[in-house]
Scaffold this motif. Structure first.
Motif, PDB file in Angstrom:
ATOM      1  N   LEU A 185       6.169  24.232  -0.298  1.00 20.04           N
ATOM      2  CA  LEU A 185       5.122  23.243  -0.049  1.00 20.04           C
ATOM      3  C   LEU A 185       4.208  23.698   1.078  1.00 20.04           C
ATOM      4  CD1 LEU A 185       7.027  19.834  -0.127  1.00 20.04           C
ATOM      5  CD2 LEU A 185       5.501  20.769  -1.876  1.00 20.04           C
ATOM      6  N   PRO A 186       2.910  23.802   0.804  1.00 19.41           N
ATOM      7  CA  PRO A 186       1.972  24.083   1.898  1.00 19.41           C
ATOM      8  C   PRO A 186       1.682  22.789   2.662  1.00 19.41           C
ATOM      9  CG  PRO A 186       0.778  23.875  -0.148  1.00 19.41           C
ATOM     10  CD  PRO A 186       2.241  23.744  -0.491  1.00 19.41           C
ATOM     11  N   GLU A 187       1.108  22.916   3.818  1.00 21.75           N
ATOM     12  CA  GLU A 187       0.769  21.738   4.629  1.00 21.75           C
ATOM     13  C   GLU A 187      -0.154  20.782   3.874  1.00 21.75           C
ATOM     14  OE1 GLU A 187       1.449  19.339   7.699  1.00 21.75           O
ATOM     15  OE2 GLU A 187       2.391  21.291   7.485  1.00 21.75           O
ATOM     16  N   GLU A 188      -1.008  21.320   3.004  1.00 26.02           N
ATOM     17  CA  GLU A 188      -1.950  20.490   2.247  1.00 26.02           C
ATOM     18  C   GLU A 188      -1.262  19.487   1.336  1.00 26.02           C
ATOM     19  OE1 GLU A 188      -4.111  24.533   2.545  1.00 26.02           O
ATOM     20  OE2 GLU A 188      -2.061  23.790   2.515  1.00 26.02           O
ATOM     21  N   SER A 189      -0.024  19.743   0.951  1.00 22.66           N
ATOM     22  CA  SER A 189       0.648  18.812   0.040  1.00 22.66           C
ATOM     23  C   SER A 189       0.802  17.427   0.665  1.00 22.66           C
ATOM     24  CB  SER A 189       1.999  19.356  -0.419  1.00 22.66           C
ATOM     25  OG  SER A 189       2.883  19.450   0.657  1.00 22.66           O
ATOM     26  N   TRP A 190       0.830  17.355   1.995  1.00 25.81           N
ATOM     27  CA  TRP A 190       0.983  16.052   2.660  1.00 25.81           C
ATOM     28  C   TRP A 190      -0.308  15.244   2.635  1.00 25.81           C
ATOM     29  CZ3 TRP A 190       5.643  15.806   1.964  1.00 25.81           C
ATOM     30  CH2 TRP A 190       6.505  16.867   2.239  1.00 25.81           C
ATOM     31  N   ASP A 191      -1.434  15.874   2.314  1.00 27.14           N
ATOM     32  CA  ASP A 191      -2.703  15.152   2.235  1.00 27.14           C
ATOM     33  C   ASP A 191      -2.749  14.213   1.030  1.00 27.14           C
ATOM     34  OD1 ASP A 191      -3.543  16.524   4.497  1.00 27.14           O
ATOM     35  OD2 ASP A 191      -4.702  17.991   3.362  1.00 27.14           O
ATOM     36  N   THR A 192      -1.927  14.504   0.005  1.00 28.28           N
ATOM     37  CA  THR A 192      -1.984  13.724  -1.231  1.00 28.28           C
ATOM     38  C   THR A 192      -0.640  13.116  -1.630  1.00 28.28           C
ATOM     39  OG1 THR A 192      -1.679  15.772  -2.481  1.00 28.28           O
ATOM     40  CG2 THR A 192      -3.953  14.989  -2.177  1.00 28.28           C
ATOM     41  N   SER A 193       0.441  13.489  -0.979  1.00 35.44           N
ATOM     42  CA  SER A 193       1.761  12.938  -1.301  1.00 35.44           C
ATOM     43  C   SER A 193       1.907  11.567  -0.642  1.00 35.44           C
ATOM     44  CB  SER A 193       2.851  13.893  -0.811  1.00 35.44           C
ATOM     45  OG  SER A 193       2.730  15.146  -1.463  1.00 35.44           O
ATOM     46  N   VAL A 194       2.588  10.644  -1.342  1.00 39.50           N
ATOM     47  CA  VAL A 194       2.630   9.253  -0.880  1.00 39.50           C
ATOM     48  C   VAL A 194       4.016   8.636  -1.041  1.00 39.50           C
ATOM     49  CG1 VAL A 194       0.185   8.808  -1.380  1.00 39.50           C
ATOM     50  CG2 VAL A 194       1.915   8.378  -3.149  1.00 39.50           C
ATOM     51  N   CYS A 195       4.193   7.501  -0.373  1.00 41.57           N
ATOM     52  CA  CYS A 195       5.388   6.692  -0.571  1.00 41.57           C
ATOM     53  C   CYS A 195       4.996   5.223  -0.491  1.00 41.57           C
ATOM     54  CB  CYS A 195       6.474   7.034   0.451  1.00 41.57           C
ATOM     55  SG  CYS A 195       6.081   6.578   2.137  1.00 41.57           S
ATOM     56  N   ILE A 196       5.885   4.371  -0.999  1.00 34.37           N
ATOM     57  CA  ILE A 196       5.676   2.924  -0.908  1.00 34.37           C
ATOM     58  C   ILE A 196       7.033   2.255  -0.748  1.00 34.37           C
ATOM     59  CG2 ILE A 196       5.689   2.555  -3.415  1.00 34.37           C
ATOM     60  CD1 ILE A 196       3.416   0.403  -2.838  1.00 34.37           C
ATOM     61  N   TRP A 197       7.078   1.242   0.106  1.00 35.54           N
ATOM     62  CA  TRP A 197       8.297   0.475   0.348  1.00 35.54           C
ATOM     63  C   TRP A 197       8.532  -0.466  -0.834  1.00 35.54           C
ATOM     64  CZ3 TRP A 197      12.646   0.398   2.777  1.00 35.54           C
ATOM     65  CH2 TRP A 197      13.342  -0.789   2.999  1.00 35.54           C
ATOM     66  N   ASN A 202       0.812  -1.214   0.000  1.00 38.09           N
ATOM     67  CA  ASN A 202       0.000   0.000   0.000  1.00 38.09           C
ATOM     68  C   ASN A 202       0.844   1.262   0.000  1.00 38.09           C
ATOM     69  OD1 ASN A 202      -2.720  -1.307   0.559  1.00 38.09           O
ATOM     70  ND2 ASN A 202      -1.522  -2.069   2.283  1.00 38.09           N
ATOM     71  N   GLU A 203       0.362   2.251  -0.742  1.00 35.50           N
ATOM     72  CA  GLU A 203       0.951   3.583  -0.629  1.00 35.50           C
ATOM     73  C   GLU A 203       0.517   4.159   0.710  1.00 35.50           C
ATOM     74  OE1 GLU A 203      -0.522   5.720  -4.038  1.00 35.50           O
ATOM     75  OE2 GLU A 203       1.232   5.166  -5.215  1.00 35.50           O
ATOM     76  N   ILE A 204       1.432   4.850   1.359  1.00 28.16           N
ATOM     77  CA  ILE A 204       1.122   5.478   2.640  1.00 28.16           C
ATOM     78  C   ILE A 204       1.517   6.953   2.573  1.00 28.16           C
ATOM     79  CG2 ILE A 204       1.371   3.326   3.940  1.00 28.16           C
ATOM     80  CD1 ILE A 204       4.164   4.397   4.815  1.00 28.16           C
ATOM     81  N   PRO A 205       1.007   7.769   3.491  1.00 26.24           N
ATOM     82  CA  PRO A 205       1.431   9.173   3.507  1.00 26.24           C
ATOM     83  C   PRO A 205       2.937   9.289   3.763  1.00 26.24           C
ATOM     84  CG  PRO A 205      -0.520   8.844   4.874  1.00 26.24           C
ATOM     85  CD  PRO A 205      -0.021   7.478   4.496  1.00 26.24           C
ATOM     86  N   VAL A 206       3.514  10.372   3.291  1.00 23.44           N
ATOM     87  CA  VAL A 206       4.937  10.636   3.513  1.00 23.44           C
ATOM     88  C   VAL A 206       5.151  10.797   5.021  1.00 23.44           C
ATOM     89  CG1 VAL A 206       6.822  12.266   3.097  1.00 23.44           C
ATOM     90  CG2 VAL A 206       5.215  11.705   1.244  1.00 23.44           C
ATOM     91  N   PRO A 207       6.093  10.038   5.588  1.00 24.88           N
ATOM     92  CA  PRO A 207       6.337  10.127   7.030  1.00 24.88           C
ATOM     93  C   PRO A 207       6.695  11.547   7.480  1.00 24.88           C
ATOM     94  CG  PRO A 207       7.388   8.169   6.136  1.00 24.88           C
ATOM     95  CD  PRO A 207       6.897   8.977   4.964  1.00 24.88           C
ATOM     96  N   SER A 208       6.216  11.893   8.655  1.00 28.17           N
ATOM     97  CA  SER A 208       6.430  13.244   9.202  1.00 28.17           C
ATOM     98  C   SER A 208       7.907  13.598   9.280  1.00 28.17           C
ATOM     99  CB  SER A 208       5.803  13.349  10.588  1.00 28.17           C
ATOM    100  OG  SER A 208       4.429  13.070  10.525  1.00 28.17           O
ATOM    101  N   ILE A 209       8.749  12.635   9.641  1.00 24.58           N
ATOM    102  CA  ILE A 209      10.172  12.905   9.831  1.00 24.58           C
ATOM    103  C   ILE A 209      10.872  13.293   8.519  1.00 24.58           C
ATOM    104  CG2 ILE A 209      10.933  10.520   9.572  1.00 24.58           C
ATOM    105  CD1 ILE A 209      12.860  11.034  11.932  1.00 24.58           C
ATOM    106  N   TRP A 210      10.323  12.903   7.373  1.00 22.89           N
ATOM    107  CA  TRP A 210      10.912  13.220   6.069  1.00 22.89           C
ATOM    108  C   TRP A 210      10.463  14.573   5.515  1.00 22.89           C
ATOM    109  CZ3 TRP A 210       9.687   8.086   3.051  1.00 22.89           C
ATOM    110  CH2 TRP A 210      10.364   7.014   3.654  1.00 22.89           C
TER     111      TRP A 210
END
Length: 132
Positions: A76-88, A18-26
């Protein structure tokens, strides 16, 4: 606005399904990369901690894609994290960060990057900026 990404700490997760949101630490690292791009520093000459150097050919391609897109990138506004994703991907994460422009807000452009683990933390590699 009350965004989900502002309310919770998003952990680093190795999920190949699954794609997940970009981790806060990154997120600060990606903010710094996009900030440099918005200022025209496509090779990250100013330096961003934990980010590998961007090859001149890649920096030129990123600059061309952004220029050809015809809009000015913004921070980048805070809203960009609502749609940005990552996958292992088994050995690293593939990350897509939605980019924003002055004229459009959220644009069709994305920053594609790879994130790997190291003994000292995470290593970020900018792959490309493009319209998927």
């Amino acid at each position: 606005m009350d965004h989900l990404s502002q309310r919770i700490d998003v952990p680093v997760v190795k999920d190949e399904e699954n794609e997940i949101p970009v981790p806060s630490i990154w997120r600060p690292v990606f903010r710094n990369i996009v900030s440099a791009f918005a200022k025209g520093d496509y090779s990250l000459e100013s330096g961003v901690d934990c980010v590998l150097a961007i090859a001149p050919d890649t920096a030129n391609q990123i600059e061309e894609y952004i220029h050809d897109y015809g809009e000015n990138l913004i921070e980048l506004p805070e809203e960009s994290w609502d749609t940005s994703v990552c996958i292992w991907m088994g050995e690293r994460w593939d990350v897509l960060v939605d980019l924003w422009t002055e004229g459009e807000g959220r644009s069709d452009l994305v920053l594609s990057a790879k994130v790997s683990e190291s003994k000292s933390g995470f290593i970020f590699e900018v792959y490309m900026v493009y319209v998927p």
